[in-house]
Design a protein around this motif. Structure first.
Motif, PDB file in Angstrom:
ATOM      1  N   ARG A   1       0.829  -1.393  -0.182  1.00 31.59           N
ATOM      2  CA  ARG A   1       0.093   0.084  -0.014  1.00 31.59           C
ATOM      3  C   ARG A   1       0.860   1.228  -0.074  1.00 31.59           C
ATOM      4  O   ARG A   1       0.761   2.088  -0.769  1.00 31.59           O
ATOM      5  N   ALA A   2       1.760   1.215   0.921  1.00 36.02           N
ATOM      6  CA  ALA A   2       2.897   2.418   1.071  1.00 36.02           C
ATOM      7  C   ALA A   2       3.481   2.725  -0.282  1.00 36.02           C
ATOM      8  O   ALA A   2       3.765   3.611  -0.778  1.00 36.02           O
ATOM      9  N   ALA A   3       3.788   1.722  -1.172  1.00 36.30           N
ATOM     10  CA  ALA A   3       4.549   1.632  -2.358  1.00 36.30           C
ATOM     11  C   ALA A   3       3.760   2.180  -3.508  1.00 36.30           C
ATOM     12  O   ALA A   3       4.082   2.679  -4.552  1.00 36.30           O
TER      13      ALA A   3
ATOM     14  N   LEU B   1       3.960   8.335  -5.916  1.00 37.91           N
ATOM     15  CA  LEU B   1       3.157   7.262  -6.783  1.00 37.91           C
ATOM     16  C   LEU B   1       4.057   6.105  -7.148  1.00 37.91           C
ATOM     17  O   LEU B   1       5.225   6.471  -7.486  1.00 37.91           O
ATOM     18  N   LYS B   2       3.430   5.018  -7.603  1.00 39.20           N
ATOM     19  CA  LYS B   2       4.146   4.143  -8.183  1.00 39.20           C
ATOM     20  C   LYS B   2       4.578   4.328  -9.780  1.00 39.20           C
ATOM     21  O   LYS B   2       3.530   4.726 -10.223  1.00 39.20           O
TER      22      LYS B   2
ATOM     23  N   HIS C   1      -3.792   0.933 -23.314  1.00 35.68           N
ATOM     24  CA  HIS C   1      -4.999   0.975 -22.232  1.00 35.68           C
ATOM     25  C   HIS C   1      -4.262   1.854 -21.013  1.00 35.68           C
ATOM     26  O   HIS C   1      -3.233   1.763 -20.672  1.00 35.68           O
ATOM     27  N   ASN C   2      -5.158   2.947 -20.216  1.00 34.62           N
ATOM     28  CA  ASN C   2      -4.728   3.544 -19.111  1.00 34.62           C
ATOM     29  C   ASN C   2      -4.498   2.491 -18.117  1.00 34.62           C
ATOM     30  O   ASN C   2      -5.162   1.700 -18.083  1.00 34.62           O
ATOM     31  N   GLU C   3      -3.548   2.520 -17.291  1.00 37.50           N
ATOM     32  CA  GLU C   3      -3.256   1.593 -16.157  1.00 37.50           C
ATOM     33  C   GLU C   3      -3.684   2.240 -14.927  1.00 37.50           C
ATOM     34  O   GLU C   3      -3.393   3.305 -14.403  1.00 37.50           O
ATOM     35  N   PHE C   4      -4.096   1.266 -13.982  1.00 36.95           N
ATOM     36  CA  PHE C   4      -4.622   1.552 -12.524  1.00 36.95           C
ATOM     37  C   PHE C   4      -3.361   1.554 -11.643  1.00 36.95           C
ATOM     38  O   PHE C   4      -2.351   0.779 -11.794  1.00 36.95           O
ATOM     39  N   ILE C   5      -3.237   2.554 -10.862  1.00 36.12           N
ATOM     40  CA  ILE C   5      -2.298   2.711  -9.702  1.00 36.12           C
ATOM     41  C   ILE C   5      -2.761   2.249  -8.511  1.00 36.12           C
ATOM     42  O   ILE C   5      -2.212   1.294  -7.805  1.00 36.12           O
TER      43      ILE C   5
ATOM     44  N   CYS D   1      -3.227   6.187   2.104  1.00 35.20           N
ATOM     45  CA  CYS D   1      -2.295   5.347   1.382  1.00 35.20           C
ATOM     46  C   CYS D   1      -3.247   4.721   0.320  1.00 35.20           C
ATOM     47  O   CYS D   1      -4.394   4.212   0.641  1.00 35.20           O
ATOM     48  N   LEU D   2      -2.872   4.679  -0.851  1.00 38.94           N
ATOM     49  CA  LEU D   2      -3.814   4.077  -2.118  1.00 38.94           C
ATOM     50  C   LEU D   2      -3.684   2.359  -1.713  1.00 38.94           C
ATOM     51  O   LEU D   2      -2.673   1.677  -1.243  1.00 38.94           O
TER      52      LEU D   2
END
Length: 354
Positions: free
Chosen positions: A14-16, A43-44, A114-118, A139-140
């Motif tokens: 999650r933190a990454a 963000l990753k 395609h757009n990518e999910f983060i 955190c995401l």
């Protein structure tokens, strides 16, 4: 792997993905939900240059994704984007606040594929208090299929016996390209999951409509105001609709109760501000049902049904309360938001023309 080590890995993952900072404010008086998307940090990386082109999408769940999606602008080549954008949902009732969830997704725009999910965050709206801004810095999390329990669930077998099913944690993806392929599959799964979460008895939401009702004791009739619609479902290939509204007062033996607004071109948030009058005694009106449907106008073919709502003594929730309050408070103009659903009233099914 033990539960503790899996939780630790999940926390590190999650933190990454990075953090997202935003504010939410629910204005009960205007039935609006204000979402201020401020910034993200750490963000990753999603592109081969070690950066990303991030943007934020909002969805209200449960509900039709296309009808209630809001989106920020894209920030280029950064892992620490600053948006400072305000996105607003209209027609959000107290009932919505009690049972809906706001899904906030951060994605990477890719013009060549395609757009990518983060990552994403889900906020139950019941955490908000009316007229009090709430700040979040969270955190995401990964977008993964949600199962009952910890990576497992139980189901009934053919003879009614319990069958256990276990799921392994999602594997680490080797590259942005493999991540994109996997997430497209997960996206399809989540669409099915969302439909399952809504339950078979719930109807698909197609947007909102703001109606005004007033029974005039002087004119002896019902005044219906079609004020505006918000977040309508897109019915045309350009991502918009050409909406108009029709109203009927049922039962309508003589078929003379039809009224319709003008057509608003290429919009999902039309403003009509039109009024219709039904000449009728209050005692007779109490036995009627007001049917309101929204349509997409098409030239040369049948118009598309977007959504509808029925107000009357046989309705439920806000539709029934609005109707009841109108009958009990003559000469008072009462404005309320209503959810449009995918259910087409039987009588309207034979009336697809403008």
């Amino acid at each position: 792997m033990s539960d503790r080590s899996w939780d630790e890995d999940r926390g590190q993952s999650r933190a990454a993905l990075g953090t997202l900072e935003f504010d939410l404010l629910y204005d009960q008086a205007s039935c609006t939900l204000h979402c201020s998307i401020l910034r993200a940090k750490g963000l990753k990386p999603m592109d081969f240059n070690g950066l990303a082109d991030p943007y934020v999408k909002l969805h209200l769940l449960p509900g039709a994704c296309k009808a209630n999606k809001l989106k920020t602008k894209t920030q280029r080549n950064t892992l620490n984007p600053v948006w400072n954008e305000d996105l607003t949902y209209s027609g959000i009732t107290v009932d919505d606040i009690t049972h809906k969830v706001l899904r906030i997704s951060v994605c990477d725009e890719d013009k060549l594929s395609h757009n990518e999910f983060i990552g994403e965050i889900r906020v139950p709206l019941r955490r908000l208090k009316p007229s009090q801004k709430k700040h979040f810095n969270i955190c995401l999390e990964r977008q993964v299929p949600v199962c009952v329990g910890r990576w497992g669930t139980t189901a009934r077998g053919p003879r009614g016996d319990q069958v256990s099913r276990t799921f392994s944690p999602p594997p680490q993806l080797a590259s942005p390209s493999s991540m994109s392929a996997a997430l497209r599959g997960i996206s399809c799964y989540l669409k099915e999951l969302e439909q399952a979460e809504q339950g078979p008895g719930l109807l698909e939401e197609r947007g909102r409509i703001l109606l005004s009702l007033s029974y005039s004791s002087r004119r002896r009739g019902l005044l219906v105001g079609i004020v505006r619609c918000a977040h309508l479902a897109a019915m045309d290939v350009n991502g918009y609709s050409d909406p108009y509204v029709k109203t009927y007062l049922r039962p309508d033996v003589d078929k003379k109760s039809k009224h319709k607004t003008c057509v608003k071109k290429k919009t999902l948030n039309p403003e009509f501000n039109e009024e219709f009058f039904y000449d009728m005694e209050l005692s007779t009106l109490a036995t009627k049902t007001l049917e309101v449907t929204v349509w997409d106008y098409d030239i040369g073919k049948s118009n598309d049904f977007i959504g509808g709502v029925s107000l009357g003594s046989g309705a439920r929730g806000e539709a029934r309360r609005h109707w009841s309050d109108c009958l009990q408070q003559p000469d008072a103009a009462l404005e309320r938001w209503h959810t449009l659903t995918s259910q087409l009233p039987p009588a309207a099914g034979a009336l697809p023309s403008a």
